[in-house]
Design a protein around this motif. Structure first.
Motif, mmCIF file in Angstrom:
data_model
loop_
_atom_site.group_PDB
_atom_site.id
_atom_site.type_symbol
_atom_site.label_atom_id
_atom_site.label_comp_id
_atom_site.label_asym_id
_atom_site.label_seq_id
_atom_site.Cartn_x
_atom_site.Cartn_y
_atom_site.Cartn_z
ATOM 1 N N THR A 45 0.828 -1.204 0.000
ATOM 2 C CA THR A 45 0.000 0.000 0.000
ATOM 3 C C THR A 45 0.858 1.249 0.000
ATOM 4 O OG1 THR A 45 -1.741 -1.147 1.195
ATOM 5 C CG2 THR A 45 -1.813 1.253 1.236
ATOM 6 N N VAL A 46 1.916 1.238 0.808
ATOM 7 C CA VAL A 46 2.806 2.396 0.864
ATOM 8 C C VAL A 46 3.414 2.661 -0.500
ATOM 9 C CG1 VAL A 46 4.980 3.245 1.801
ATOM 10 C CG2 VAL A 46 3.331 2.140 3.310
ATOM 11 N N GLN A 47 3.795 1.570 -1.195
ATOM 12 C CA GLN A 47 4.440 1.727 -2.491
ATOM 13 C C GLN A 47 3.482 2.250 -3.556
ATOM 14 O OE1 GLN A 47 6.062 -2.107 -3.348
ATOM 15 N NE2 GLN A 47 7.449 -2.102 -1.607
ATOM 16 N N THR A 48 2.173 1.947 -3.400
ATOM 17 C CA THR A 48 1.222 2.319 -4.446
ATOM 18 C C THR A 48 0.357 3.502 -4.070
ATOM 19 O OG1 THR A 48 -0.391 0.737 -3.578
ATOM 20 C CG2 THR A 48 1.095 -0.053 -5.306
ATOM 21 N N ASP A 49 0.618 4.132 -2.920
ATOM 22 C CA ASP A 49 -0.204 5.257 -2.470
ATOM 23 C C ASP A 49 -0.276 6.366 -3.519
ATOM 24 O OD1 ASP A 49 -1.286 4.406 -0.170
ATOM 25 O OD2 ASP A 49 0.184 5.324 1.166
ATOM 26 N N THR A 50 0.886 6.675 -4.109
ATOM 27 C CA THR A 50 0.917 7.789 -5.065
ATOM 28 C C THR A 50 0.090 7.462 -6.303
ATOM 29 O OG1 THR A 50 2.973 6.897 -5.978
ATOM 30 C CG2 THR A 50 3.164 8.608 -4.294
ATOM 31 N N ILE A 51 0.086 6.164 -6.688
ATOM 32 C CA ILE A 51 -0.701 5.761 -7.849
ATOM 33 C C ILE A 51 -2.183 5.877 -7.538
ATOM 34 C CG2 ILE A 51 -1.252 3.849 -9.406
ATOM 35 C CD1 ILE A 51 1.582 2.821 -8.968
ATOM 36 N N VAL A 52 -2.591 5.347 -6.360
ATOM 37 C CA VAL A 52 -3.993 5.361 -5.984
ATOM 38 C C VAL A 52 -4.513 6.779 -5.881
ATOM 39 C CG1 VAL A 52 -5.621 4.813 -4.139
ATOM 40 C CG2 VAL A 52 -3.899 3.133 -4.826
ATOM 41 N N SER A 53 -3.702 7.681 -5.296
ATOM 42 C CA SER A 53 -4.152 9.052 -5.102
ATOM 43 C C SER A 53 -4.448 9.754 -6.420
ATOM 44 C CB SER A 53 -3.086 9.849 -4.334
ATOM 45 O OG SER A 53 -1.896 9.940 -5.096
ATOM 46 N N ASP A 54 -3.820 9.280 -7.507
ATOM 47 C CA ASP A 54 -4.038 9.896 -8.813
ATOM 48 C C ASP A 54 -5.187 9.248 -9.582
ATOM 49 O OD1 ASP A 54 -1.963 11.663 -8.421
ATOM 50 O OD2 ASP A 54 -0.463 10.339 -9.317
ATOM 51 N N THR A 55 -5.724 8.155 -9.044
ATOM 52 C CA THR A 55 -6.761 7.434 -9.780
ATOM 53 C C THR A 55 -8.042 7.281 -8.967
ATOM 54 O OG1 THR A 55 -5.849 5.324 -9.006
ATOM 55 C CG2 THR A 55 -5.082 6.140 -11.145
ATOM 56 N N VAL A 56 -8.230 8.094 -7.945
ATOM 57 C CA VAL A 56 -9.445 8.019 -7.144
ATOM 58 C C VAL A 56 -10.639 8.443 -7.981
ATOM 59 C CG1 VAL A 56 -10.676 8.993 -5.165
ATOM 60 C CG2 VAL A 56 -8.262 8.374 -4.944
ATOM 61 N N GLU A 57 -11.657 7.598 -8.002
ATOM 62 C CA GLU A 57 -12.828 7.887 -8.806
ATOM 63 C C GLU A 57 -13.835 8.733 -8.032
ATOM 64 O OE1 GLU A 57 -13.455 4.461 -12.119
ATOM 65 O OE2 GLU A 57 -14.189 4.029 -10.096
ATOM 66 N N THR A 58 -14.537 9.566 -8.752
ATOM 67 C CA THR A 58 -15.631 10.351 -8.200
ATOM 68 C C THR A 58 -16.850 10.125 -9.083
ATOM 69 O OG1 THR A 58 -15.131 12.308 -9.537
ATOM 70 C CG2 THR A 58 -14.022 12.129 -7.387
ATOM 71 N N ILE A 59 -18.000 10.552 -8.604
ATOM 72 C CA ILE A 59 -19.203 10.431 -9.426
ATOM 73 C C ILE A 59 -19.038 11.220 -10.721
ATOM 74 C CG2 ILE A 59 -21.639 11.090 -9.556
ATOM 75 C CD1 ILE A 59 -21.865 10.277 -6.608
ATOM 76 N N GLU A 60 -18.398 12.388 -10.603
ATOM 77 C CA GLU A 60 -18.204 13.232 -11.798
ATOM 78 C C GLU A 60 -17.308 12.541 -12.820
ATOM 79 O OE1 GLU A 60 -17.986 14.252 -8.674
ATOM 80 O OE2 GLU A 60 -19.834 15.450 -8.641
ATOM 81 N N SER A 61 -16.225 11.922 -12.348
ATOM 82 C CA SER A 61 -15.321 11.253 -13.287
ATOM 83 C C SER A 61 -15.998 10.047 -13.933
ATOM 84 C CB SER A 61 -14.035 10.821 -12.577
ATOM 85 O OG SER A 61 -14.289 9.805 -11.622
ATOM 86 N N LEU A 62 -16.832 9.341 -13.153
ATOM 87 C CA LEU A 62 -17.552 8.206 -13.718
ATOM 88 C C LEU A 62 -18.636 8.672 -14.696
ATOM 89 C CD1 LEU A 62 -17.827 5.872 -10.609
ATOM 90 C CD2 LEU A 62 -16.651 5.363 -12.745
ATOM 91 N N ASN A 63 -19.246 9.818 -14.398
ATOM 92 C CA ASN A 63 -20.223 10.370 -15.339
ATOM 93 C C ASN A 63 -19.582 10.579 -16.715
ATOM 94 O OD1 ASN A 63 -22.204 10.456 -13.396
ATOM 95 N ND2 ASN A 63 -21.954 12.636 -12.938
ATOM 96 N N ALA A 64 -18.377 11.124 -16.694
ATOM 97 C CA ALA A 64 -17.669 11.380 -17.954
ATOM 98 C C ALA A 64 -17.356 10.076 -18.687
ATOM 99 C CB ALA A 64 -16.384 12.155 -17.669
#
Length: 220
Positions: A45-64
């Motif tokens: 998790t520590v190693q991939t934190d930066t990746i996850v933080s850039d790919t967090v989904e929101t309703i708006e992003s899913l709408n698109a």
């Protein structure tokens, strides 16, 4: 009219709280890892934190994304989860229904739909949703267990036990069977039977912490 709406709202909250409590026990704790596995996951998790933080989904992003690919069932499924986190179960149910229409061969979709119906205080409709899935996948144990849970919530213990016996015929090593069985026995004032079921549950799943806690409470 206002009083009826308030009563329905309170009932929905009560169902949601009860369902969430038991679901955490029946699913979350069965997924507990050993300390070594937990440490390995922590490092990952520590190693991939930066990746996850850039790919967090929101309703708006899913709408698109849905506008770009409106026949992608997984996008509707993921958006339904975000709506549910916001306790917007109407939109969540709409999205999960669309996901099932687009891809009716995903058992997880039916289980999620049933959960949303439960949160919306519609246990009967939740069971019907699971039965549709079982018509396609009659031996899907997680779907059967979810149906048994709902019968337990409704105090239909006999029907829950019948389902648990069916699950045991498919996979007798599932700790969830015996944990839910222990809860049914406790409801029927059978403490000794509950202890026996809990002992089997922790034998099947040695890392099942909550099973040990429940054993201690029953003995006390």
């Amino acid at each position: 009219m206002q009083l009826r709406m308030e009563n329905k709202s309170r009932k929905a909250v009560s169902w949601a709280a009860f369902f969430l409590f038991l679901s955490l026990i029946l699913t979350g704790f069965y997924g507990c890892n050993s300390p070594k596995q937990a440490e390995e996951q922590k490092d990952e998790t520590v190693q991939t934190d930066t990746i996850v933080s850039d790919t967090v989904e929101t309703i708006e992003s899913l709408n698109a994304k849905i506008r770009e690919t409106p026949i992608n069932a997984e996008l509707f499924y993921r958006r339904s989860e975000l709506y549910a986190l916001q306790e917007k179960f109407g939109p969540a149910l709409t999205d999960i229904s669309v996901a099932i229409t687009l891809d009716s061969l995903k058992p997880d979709y039916y289980v999620k739909q049933a959960e949303y119906f439960i949160y919306n205080a519609q246990p009967g409709t939740a069971i019907k949703a699971l039965e549709k899935c079982l018509n396609i996948f009659p031996d899907k144990t997680d779907v059967l267990l979810k149906k048994a849970e709902i019968h337990f919530f409704q105090k239909e213990y006999g029907q829950a036990q019948v389902i648990l016996r069916d699950v045991a015929l498919i996979d007798n090593d599932l700790a969830q069977i015996y944990f839910l069985e222990s809860l049914i026995r406790l409801e029927n004032k059978d403490s000794l039977g509950a202890v026996r079921s809990l002992q089997i549950a922790v034998e099947k799943e040695p890392d099942f912490y909550q099973g040990y806690v429940m054993l201690g409470r029953v003995h006390a």
